[in-house]
Design an enzyme around this catalytic site. Structure first.
Site, PDB file in Angstrom:
ATOM      1  N   SER A  74       0.838  -1.204   0.000  1.00 22.55           N
ATOM      2  CA  SER A  74       0.000   0.000   0.000  1.00 22.55           C
ATOM      3  C   SER A  74       0.866   1.244   0.000  1.00 22.55           C
ATOM      4  CB  SER A  74      -0.851  -0.030   1.275  1.00 22.55           C
ATOM      5  OG  SER A  74      -1.432   1.230   1.497  1.00 22.55           O
TER       6      SER A  74
ATOM      7  N   TYR B 203      -1.935  -1.372  10.941  1.00 22.84           N
ATOM      8  CA  TYR B 203      -2.186  -1.820   9.563  1.00 22.84           C
ATOM      9  C   TYR B 203      -0.987  -1.484   8.677  1.00 22.84           C
ATOM     10  CZ  TYR B 203      -3.802  -1.699   4.738  1.00 22.84           C
ATOM     11  OH  TYR B 203      -3.896  -1.878   3.384  1.00 22.84           O
TER      12      TYR B 203
ATOM     13  N   LYS C  26       2.112  -3.902   6.522  1.00 24.95           N
ATOM     14  CA  LYS C  26       2.589  -3.811   5.130  1.00 24.95           C
ATOM     15  C   LYS C  26       4.103  -3.613   5.097  1.00 24.95           C
ATOM     16  CE  LYS C  26      -1.497  -4.253   3.244  1.00 24.95           C
ATOM     17  NZ  LYS C  26      -1.897  -5.580   2.744  1.00 24.95           N
TER      18      LYS C  26
HETATM   19  P1  NAD Z   1     -11.233  -6.655   0.974  1.00 23.56           P
HETATM   20  O1  NAD Z   1     -11.480  -6.630   2.439  1.00 23.56           O
HETATM   21  O2  NAD Z   1     -12.379  -6.368   0.068  1.00 23.56           O
HETATM   22  O3  NAD Z   1     -10.583  -8.043   0.538  1.00 23.56           O
HETATM   23  C1  NAD Z   1      -9.738  -8.772   1.380  1.00 23.56           C
HETATM   24  C2  NAD Z   1     -10.304 -10.195   1.489  1.00 23.56           C
HETATM   25  O4  NAD Z   1      -9.454 -10.960   2.346  1.00 23.56           O
HETATM   26  C3  NAD Z   1     -11.707 -10.227   2.086  1.00 23.56           C
HETATM   27  O5  NAD Z   1     -12.587 -10.897   1.184  1.00 23.56           O
HETATM   28  C4  NAD Z   1     -11.549 -11.005   3.401  1.00 23.56           C
HETATM   29  O6  NAD Z   1     -12.663 -11.813   3.678  1.00 23.56           O
HETATM   30  C5  NAD Z   1     -10.276 -11.825   3.127  1.00 23.56           C
HETATM   31  N1  NAD Z   1      -9.505 -12.201   4.311  1.00 23.56           N
HETATM   32  C6  NAD Z   1      -9.086 -11.400   5.324  1.00 23.56           C
HETATM   33  N2  NAD Z   1      -8.386 -12.134   6.210  1.00 23.56           N
HETATM   34  C7  NAD Z   1      -8.343 -13.410   5.747  1.00 23.56           C
HETATM   35  C8  NAD Z   1      -7.781 -14.608   6.227  1.00 23.56           C
HETATM   36  N3  NAD Z   1      -7.126 -14.673   7.391  1.00 23.56           N
HETATM   37  N4  NAD Z   1      -7.931 -15.720   5.489  1.00 23.56           N
HETATM   38  C9  NAD Z   1      -8.604 -15.711   4.315  1.00 23.56           C
HETATM   39  N5  NAD Z   1      -9.182 -14.595   3.833  1.00 23.56           N
HETATM   40  C10 NAD Z   1      -9.045 -13.455   4.541  1.00 23.56           C
HETATM   41  O7  NAD Z   1     -10.014  -5.635   0.685  1.00 23.56           O
HETATM   42  P2  NAD Z   1      -9.435  -5.069  -0.671  1.00 23.56           P
HETATM   43  O8  NAD Z   1      -9.735  -3.633  -0.732  1.00 23.56           O
HETATM   44  O9  NAD Z   1      -9.825  -5.943  -1.784  1.00 23.56           O
HETATM   45  O10 NAD Z   1      -7.874  -5.198  -0.357  1.00 23.56           O
HETATM   46  C11 NAD Z   1      -7.116  -6.311  -0.786  1.00 23.56           C
HETATM   47  C12 NAD Z   1      -5.683  -6.122  -0.309  1.00 23.56           C
HETATM   48  O11 NAD Z   1      -5.175  -4.878  -0.810  1.00 23.56           O
HETATM   49  C13 NAD Z   1      -5.536  -6.052   1.208  1.00 23.56           C
HETATM   50  O12 NAD Z   1      -4.355  -6.738   1.570  1.00 23.56           O
HETATM   51  C14 NAD Z   1      -5.393  -4.568   1.470  1.00 23.56           C
HETATM   52  O13 NAD Z   1      -4.660  -4.313   2.641  1.00 23.56           O
HETATM   53  C15 NAD Z   1      -4.651  -4.105   0.240  1.00 23.56           C
HETATM   54  N6  NAD Z   1      -4.842  -2.677  -0.060  1.00 23.56           N
HETATM   55  C16 NAD Z   1      -6.107  -2.199  -0.200  1.00 23.56           C
HETATM   56  C17 NAD Z   1      -6.305  -0.843  -0.444  1.00 23.56           C
HETATM   57  C18 NAD Z   1      -7.683  -0.261  -0.561  1.00 23.56           C
HETATM   58  O14 NAD Z   1      -7.833   0.951  -0.425  1.00 23.56           O
HETATM   59  N7  NAD Z   1      -8.709  -1.055  -0.848  1.00 23.56           N
HETATM   60  C19 NAD Z   1      -5.197   0.019  -0.567  1.00 23.56           C
HETATM   61  C20 NAD Z   1      -3.918  -0.519  -0.446  1.00 23.56           C
HETATM   62  C21 NAD Z   1      -3.756  -1.878  -0.190  1.00 23.56           C
HETATM   63  N1  UFG Z   2     -11.916  11.786   3.617  1.00 30.09           N
HETATM   64  C1  UFG Z   2     -12.885  12.708   3.996  1.00 30.09           C
HETATM   65  N2  UFG Z   2     -14.028  12.231   4.549  1.00 30.09           N
HETATM   66  C2  UFG Z   2     -14.277  10.892   4.725  1.00 30.09           C
HETATM   67  C3  UFG Z   2     -13.282   9.972   4.326  1.00 30.09           C
HETATM   68  C4  UFG Z   2     -12.114  10.458   3.778  1.00 30.09           C
HETATM   69  O1  UFG Z   2     -12.702  13.917   3.848  1.00 30.09           O
HETATM   70  O2  UFG Z   2     -15.346  10.543   5.233  1.00 30.09           O
HETATM   71  C5  UFG Z   2     -10.679  12.295   2.983  1.00 30.09           C
HETATM   72  C6  UFG Z   2      -9.421  11.905   3.723  1.00 30.09           C
HETATM   73  O3  UFG Z   2      -9.136  12.868   4.724  1.00 30.09           O
HETATM   74  C7  UFG Z   2      -8.396  11.878   2.587  1.00 30.09           C
HETATM   75  C8  UFG Z   2      -9.215  11.387   1.383  1.00 30.09           C
HETATM   76  O4  UFG Z   2     -10.568  11.668   1.703  1.00 30.09           O
HETATM   77  O5  UFG Z   2      -7.929  13.164   2.315  1.00 30.09           O
HETATM   78  C9  UFG Z   2      -9.069   9.904   1.114  1.00 30.09           C
HETATM   79  O6  UFG Z   2      -9.348   9.171   2.291  1.00 30.09           O
HETATM   80  P1  UFG Z   2      -9.549   7.572   2.286  1.00 30.09           P
HETATM   81  O7  UFG Z   2      -9.868   7.157   3.682  1.00 30.09           O
HETATM   82  O8  UFG Z   2     -10.501   7.203   1.222  1.00 30.09           O
HETATM   83  O9  UFG Z   2      -8.117   7.035   1.814  1.00 30.09           O
HETATM   84  P2  UFG Z   2      -6.688   7.193   2.492  1.00 30.09           P
HETATM   85  O10 UFG Z   2      -5.794   7.787   1.452  1.00 30.09           O
HETATM   86  O11 UFG Z   2      -6.741   7.868   3.787  1.00 30.09           O
HETATM   87  O12 UFG Z   2      -6.296   5.689   2.800  1.00 30.09           O
HETATM   88  C10 UFG Z   2      -6.511   4.651   1.848  1.00 30.09           C
HETATM   89  C11 UFG Z   2      -6.698   3.335   2.591  1.00 30.09           C
HETATM   90  C12 UFG Z   2      -5.420   2.938   3.265  1.00 30.09           C
HETATM   91  C13 UFG Z   2      -4.308   2.901   2.281  1.00 30.09           C
HETATM   92  C14 UFG Z   2      -4.190   4.239   1.582  1.00 30.09           C
HETATM   93  C15 UFG Z   2      -3.130   4.206   0.530  1.00 30.09           C
HETATM   94  O13 UFG Z   2      -7.708   3.458   3.564  1.00 30.09           O
HETATM   95  O14 UFG Z   2      -5.565   1.655   3.807  1.00 30.09           O
HETATM   96  O15 UFG Z   2      -5.443   4.567   0.966  1.00 30.09           O
HETATM   97  O16 UFG Z   2      -3.337   3.149  -0.341  1.00 30.09           O
HETATM   98  F1  UFG Z   2      -3.171   2.615   2.914  1.00 30.09           F
END
Ligand code: NAD
Ligand code: UFG
Length: 333
Positions: free
Chosen positions: A125, A149, A153
């Site tokens: 991330s 979290y 990573k």
């Molecule tokens: P998500 O929660 O939709 O998908 C993750 C899946 O993993 C879920 O379906 C959950 O049920 C499963 N899971 C969690 N723990 C598990 C376990 N112990 N065994 C088996 N399954 C398990 O999340 P996502 O947004 O699709 O994210 C996928 C990956 O990308 C994650 O590792 C997350 O940290 C990373 N990531 C997401 C974002 C974002 O903003 N969505 C940003 C950066 C990184």
């Molecule tokens: N924000 C608001 N109101 C809300 C939610 C968010 O103003 O209700 C703002 C935040 O302050 C930020 C922007 O919208 O400026 C984006 O916020 P998000 O929570 O959507 O995303 P972040 O960039 O904070 O974090 C996300 C994931 C993290 C990940 C990161 C980088 O939540 O897990 O992107 O990939 F690490």
């Protein structure tokens, strides 16, 4: 034909990646414990692609179940999405996050090693860039974290790097996602968080739908175009396609590569509200609130390495992201 195990394959990014893998001709096996997704996603992936997908309801912490998948399926590589991802929850329950994400990944790697599967694409991330790096973020910048979290990573990037150092037969891709949003154009799969959303886009979508009354904008006094936070939003289908490119690369190279997956441009919260109003035809009421702890003003990717190494760049713009998010939101309300 290569077979890819997609951990977390019923989740938001995993499900879209399954679709693109199948379209690219790979075989896909999905495992997920359904802690943050639903089993019917497998059917939806099958409907979109017309292909069959074996699904294992299994937990990374349950080694015999993981082992069974590798005994029953000939897995060539793993794309590892499974993990918990809520920043606030990770502060309240750090052990849960370290156990699930770190121990779970160690289990996965041990099972992979046992079955001589040594190609892994890992979901990292942009959070690992921490609070103090200038934009755009490049892959060689120092990493840090401000919450458990984020530390999972940072730790897992190190663990997977050490694994390759100890055994150069491993091929490790560490993909740093920026802010994935949007949904598949069919409207069948998308992001469906439980409870009140933490992230901007799912929150805006609920306000547009009328399920939540008003969006809180966390700070309007940042040093940005309009004072609100700027992020690099990327369409989840583009992100999924980045994984196909990363798999292709990993199959032909041993080593560790860190690659940003973003668009390289930033959008503010107010700009995003406008774009979503346009896509949905609905007003999005908002109110300015105090800054959220741990937020940076601006975060966007340097995308040169993804282009040079993987031949991949994101194609879809903010309007497309909002349009696809809105279609999914309406179809699944
Ligand atoms: P998500 O929660 O939709 O998908 C993750 C899946 O993993 C879920 O379906 C959950 O049920 C499963 N899971 C969690 N723990 C598990 C376990 N112990 N065994 C088996 N399954 C398990 O999340 P996502 O947004 O699709 O994210 C996928 C990956 O990308 C994650 O590792 C997350 O940290 C990373 N990531 C997401 C974002 C974002 O903003 N969505 C940003 C950066 C990184
Ligand atoms: N924000 C608001 N109101 C809300 C939610 C968010 O103003 O209700 C703002 C935040 O302050 C930020 C922007 O919208 O400026 C984006 O916020 P998000 O929570 O959507 O995303 P972040 O960039 O904070 O974090 C996300 C994931 C993290 C990940 C990161 C980088 O939540 O897990 O992107 O990939 F690490």
């Amino acid at each position: 034909m290569k077979t890819i195990l997609v951990t977390g394959g019923t989740g938001f990014i995993g499900s879209h990646t399954c679709v693109e893998l199948l379209k690219a001709g790979y075989q896909v096996v999905v495992m997920d414990n359904l802690s943050n997704s639903k089993a019917d996603v497998v059917k939806k992936i099958e409907t979109i692609t017309g292909r069959t997908v074996p699904f294992y309801r299994a937990d990374l912490l349950d080694v015999p179940s993981m082992d069974r998948i590798f005994r029953e399926q000939k897995i060539d590589a793993v794309i590892h999405f499974a993990g918990l991802k809520a920043v606030g929850e990770s502060v309240e329950k750090p052990l849960l996050y370290y156990q699930n994400n770190v121990s779970g990944t160690i289990n996965l790697c041990e099972v992979m090693h046992k079955h001589d599967c040594k190609t892994i694409v890992f979901s990292s991330s942009a959070t690992v860039y921490g609070m103090h790096n200038p934009v755009p973020m490049t892959e060689d910048m120092p990493t840090s974290a401000t919450n458990p979290y984020g530390y999972t990573k940072v730790m897992l990037e190190q663990i997977l790097t050490d694994l390759h150092t100890a055994d150069p037969a491993w091929s490790v891709m560490l993909l740093r996602y920026f802010n994935p949003i949007g949904a598949h154009e069919s409207g069948l799969i998308g992001e469906n968080p439980n409870g009140i959303p933490n992230n901007l886009l799912p929150y805006i979508a609920q306000v547009a739908l009328g399920k939540l009354p008003c969006l809180g904008v966390f700070g309007d006094d940042y040093d940005t175009v309009d004072g609100t936070g700027v992020r690099d939003y990327i369409h989840v289908v583009d992100l999924a396609l980045g994984h196909i490119a990363a798999c292709r690369y990993a199959f032909s190279h041993k080593g560790v590569e860190i690659v940003n997956l973003g668009t390289g441009s930033g959008t503010s919260v107010l700009q995003m509200i406008k774009a979503y109003e346009k896509a949905s035809g609905r007003a999005i009421p908002f109110a300015i609130r105090p800054r959220r702890a741990g937020d940076v003003a601006t975060c966007y990717a340097d995308t040169q390495k993804a282009k040079d190494l993987l031949g991949w760049t994101a194609q879809r713009d903010i309007d497309q992201m909002c349009k696809d998010s809105w279609r999914f939101t309406v179809q699944n309300a």
